[in-house]
Scaffold this motif. Structure first.
Motif, PDB file in Angstrom:
ATOM      1  N   ALA A 207      -9.551  -4.451  -6.313  1.00 34.82           N
ATOM      2  CA  ALA A 207      -8.673  -4.629  -5.160  1.00 34.82           C
ATOM      3  C   ALA A 207      -9.475  -4.776  -3.870  1.00 34.82           C
ATOM      4  O   ALA A 207      -9.130  -5.584  -3.002  1.00 34.82           O
ATOM      5  CB  ALA A 207      -7.704  -3.454  -5.046  1.00 34.82           C
ATOM      6  N   TYR A 208     -10.570  -4.019  -3.741  1.00 37.14           N
ATOM      7  CA  TYR A 208     -11.377  -4.079  -2.515  1.00 37.14           C
ATOM      8  C   TYR A 208     -12.088  -5.421  -2.393  1.00 37.14           C
ATOM      9  O   TYR A 208     -12.300  -5.921  -1.289  1.00 37.14           O
ATOM     10  CB  TYR A 208     -12.389  -2.936  -2.480  1.00 37.14           C
TER      11      TYR A 208
ATOM     12  N   ALA B 293       0.829  -1.212   0.000  1.00 41.97           N
ATOM     13  CA  ALA B 293       0.000   0.000   0.000  1.00 41.97           C
ATOM     14  C   ALA B 293       0.856   1.252   0.000  1.00 41.97           C
ATOM     15  O   ALA B 293       0.618   2.194  -0.772  1.00 41.97           O
ATOM     16  CB  ALA B 293      -0.936  -0.011   1.209  1.00 41.97           C
TER      17      ALA B 293
ATOM     18  N   THR C  90     -16.762   3.692  -3.484  1.00 45.77           N
ATOM     19  CA  THR C  90     -16.594   2.312  -3.946  1.00 45.77           C
ATOM     20  C   THR C  90     -16.670   1.332  -2.779  1.00 45.77           C
ATOM     21  O   THR C  90     -17.389   0.333  -2.831  1.00 45.77           O
ATOM     22  CB  THR C  90     -15.243   2.145  -4.660  1.00 45.77           C
TER      23      THR C  90
ATOM     24  N   ASN D 153      -9.208   5.769   7.959  1.00 49.02           N
ATOM     25  CA  ASN D 153      -8.846   4.639   7.099  1.00 49.02           C
ATOM     26  C   ASN D 153      -7.754   3.769   7.709  1.00 49.02           C
ATOM     27  O   ASN D 153      -7.769   2.543   7.537  1.00 49.02           O
ATOM     28  CB  ASN D 153      -8.434   5.144   5.716  1.00 49.02           C
TER      29      ASN D 153
ATOM     30  N   PHE E 132      -4.035   1.782   1.949  1.00 49.67           N
ATOM     31  CA  PHE E 132      -3.638   2.621   0.817  1.00 49.67           C
ATOM     32  C   PHE E 132      -4.233   4.022   0.954  1.00 49.67           C
ATOM     33  O   PHE E 132      -3.535   5.027   0.789  1.00 49.67           O
ATOM     34  CB  PHE E 132      -4.098   1.975  -0.493  1.00 49.67           C
ATOM     35  N   VAL E 133      -5.524   4.091   1.275  1.00 49.59           N
ATOM     36  CA  VAL E 133      -6.171   5.396   1.430  1.00 49.59           C
ATOM     37  C   VAL E 133      -5.582   6.141   2.629  1.00 49.59           C
ATOM     38  O   VAL E 133      -5.392   7.365   2.580  1.00 49.59           O
ATOM     39  CB  VAL E 133      -7.699   5.232   1.589  1.00 49.59           C
TER      40      VAL E 133
ATOM     41  N   PRO F  81     -12.546   6.159  -3.473  1.00 51.00           N
ATOM     42  CA  PRO F  81     -12.471   5.040  -2.536  1.00 51.00           C
ATOM     43  C   PRO F  81     -13.645   4.916  -1.577  1.00 51.00           C
ATOM     44  O   PRO F  81     -14.170   3.817  -1.368  1.00 51.00           O
ATOM     45  CB  PRO F  81     -11.166   5.319  -1.776  1.00 51.00           C
TER      46      PRO F  81
ATOM     47  N   PHE G 101      -8.797   4.246 -12.153  1.00 47.40           N
ATOM     48  CA  PHE G 101      -8.674   4.096 -10.705  1.00 47.40           C
ATOM     49  C   PHE G 101      -9.896   3.432 -10.094  1.00 47.40           C
ATOM     50  O   PHE G 101      -9.764   2.584  -9.196  1.00 47.40           O
ATOM     51  CB  PHE G 101      -8.441   5.462 -10.053  1.00 47.40           C
TER      52      PHE G 101
ATOM     53  N   PHE H   5      -9.518   0.007  -8.001  1.00 50.18           N
ATOM     54  CA  PHE H   5      -9.861   0.004  -6.579  1.00 50.18           C
ATOM     55  C   PHE H   5     -11.008  -0.958  -6.306  1.00 50.18           C
ATOM     56  O   PHE H   5     -11.015  -1.653  -5.277  1.00 50.18           O
ATOM     57  CB  PHE H   5     -10.240   1.418  -6.118  1.00 50.18           C
TER      58      PHE H   5
ATOM     59  N   CYS I  29      -6.646  -1.886   0.850  1.00 55.57           N
ATOM     60  CA  CYS I  29      -7.263  -0.700   0.247  1.00 55.57           C
ATOM     61  C   CYS I  29      -7.406   0.423   1.269  1.00 55.57           C
ATOM     62  O   CYS I  29      -7.118   1.590   0.972  1.00 55.57           O
ATOM     63  CB  CYS I  29      -8.623  -1.058  -0.341  1.00 55.57           C
ATOM     64  N   HIS I  30      -7.858   0.095   2.470  1.00 57.32           N
ATOM     65  CA  HIS I  30      -7.985   1.131   3.502  1.00 57.32           C
ATOM     66  C   HIS I  30      -6.610   1.644   3.916  1.00 57.32           C
ATOM     67  O   HIS I  30      -6.446   2.840   4.185  1.00 57.32           O
ATOM     68  CB  HIS I  30      -8.743   0.587   4.709  1.00 57.32           C
TER      69      HIS I  30
END
Length: 335
Positions: free
Chosen positions: A225-226, A116, A160, A302, A236-237, A157, A218, A222, A233-234
């Protein structure tokens, strides 16, 4: 006269104690009393402790409750002119809160965190290089273009992840434990950043087509990936928001040291003043402080969600009641 929503709930819930656990009823009552409209970003001499609409009560507690109107409520007016008001709960920061934001970093633990962080570092280097942001003189146009583009990505994000959590809840026919509201509030908040910045500068057609392409790539990446690994993912954010806090901190420093001096006195867009409930004479510098506070909040949220299991309770739904009765909060489900 209409009864206050808080009074009504606290009258009805105890009567239902024979059907519901008494402790749960009292907890909801305390939560509804606690979640009241808070202060706006205002000057030190203003009395910002009095809510504009004291009867409005919200049950989503990711952000501080604002005094925005209810979707079915009375129109908000400014003199003779109607002012748009976002009905979704969002951040309203105090002067102390926006000035106390600090750059922070969560150290990586395991391969997922390293992936991430590496993705964020690569994305930032690529964007800074292609946009020429680090090269040449820093100008207001360059900063606004950067902010607009990044906010079109930052709003993806939350929406999504919230959508996927929503569909998961429907499939499983089970509660989501507070994640959906938090994620959707984040997405809406990022969208409002974008709508504020485009009031300061309108992008051209090439810029807009670039946004369309970036969003398409994106969003799909995303999304996939989620489905595979929500934790990464979280995280990453969270790392992405760390970079956002750095960016807005640098912008505020540039305003103060004279490189972007005009923003120290330039009035903030009206939509920003209304959304963050800033004082009427708020400047673009005040706007940047509020946006940075939002990004710091997203960062912490996140990183917290990345550390939870998918079925654990989102702790941010209790942030307004923990100081009242921490021992009476509903326990998390047994693992």
């Amino acid at each position: 006269m209409l009864r206050s929503p808080v009074m009504t709930l606290c009258t009805v819930l105890p009567r239902a104690s024979s059907q519901l656990a008494g402790q749960k009823a009292s907890i909801v009552c305390m939560a509804m009393r606690a979640i009241q409209p808070k202060r706006m970003l205002s000057s030190a001499g203003s009395d910002s402790s009095k809510p504009t609409h004291p009867k409005i009560v919200h049950d989503m507690a990711h952000f501080k409750t604002s005094s925005n109107k209810h979707p079915l409520g009375i129109e908000k007016l400014s003199g003779e002119k109607e002012v748009w008001s976002n009905p979704m709960q969002h951040s309203v920061w105090t002067e102390e809160e926006v000035t106390s934001v600090q750059k922070t970093h969560v150290e990586t633990e395991g391969l997922a965190d390293k992936i991430a962080l590496g993705a964020v570092k690569a994305a930032r280097w690529g964007f800074d290089t292609l946009s020429m942001y680090k090269y040449g003189e820093l100008t207001t146009a360059k900063v606004i273009n950067r902010a607009i583009f990044l906010e079109t990505v930052a709003g993806v994000p939350g929406m999504t992840a919230g959508m996927l959590r929503h569909l998961r809840s429907l499939r499983r026919m089970d509660r989501d434990h507070g994640w959906i509201h938090t994620l959707l509030e984040e997405a809406e908040n990022e969208r409002m950043h974008l709508l504020t910045f485009v009031k300061m500068r309108q992008p051209g057609p090439v810029f807009r087509w670039t946004v369309v392409a970036a969003q398409g790539v994106f969003m799909n990446l995303f999304f996939m990936a989620y489905l595979v690994n929500p934790k990464i993912c979280h995280r990453f954010v969270g790392y992405l928001e760390e970079e956002a806090v750095k960016t807005y901190t640098d912008i505020i420093a540039a305003i103060d040291d004279g490189r972007l001096a005009e923003w120290k006195t330039q009035p903030a867009p009206e939509i920003a003043i209304d959304y963050w409930h800033m004082r009427p004479d708020a400047t673009v510098r005040d706007l940047m402080l509020a946006v940075r506070a939002d990004e710091a909040n997203h960062r912490d949220v996140n990183h917290t969600l990345a550390s939870l299991k998918p079925d654990e309770v989102n702790p941010y739904i209790f942030e307004h009641t923990e100081h009242l009765a921490p021992k009476q909060l509903p326990p998390q489900p047994a693992q």
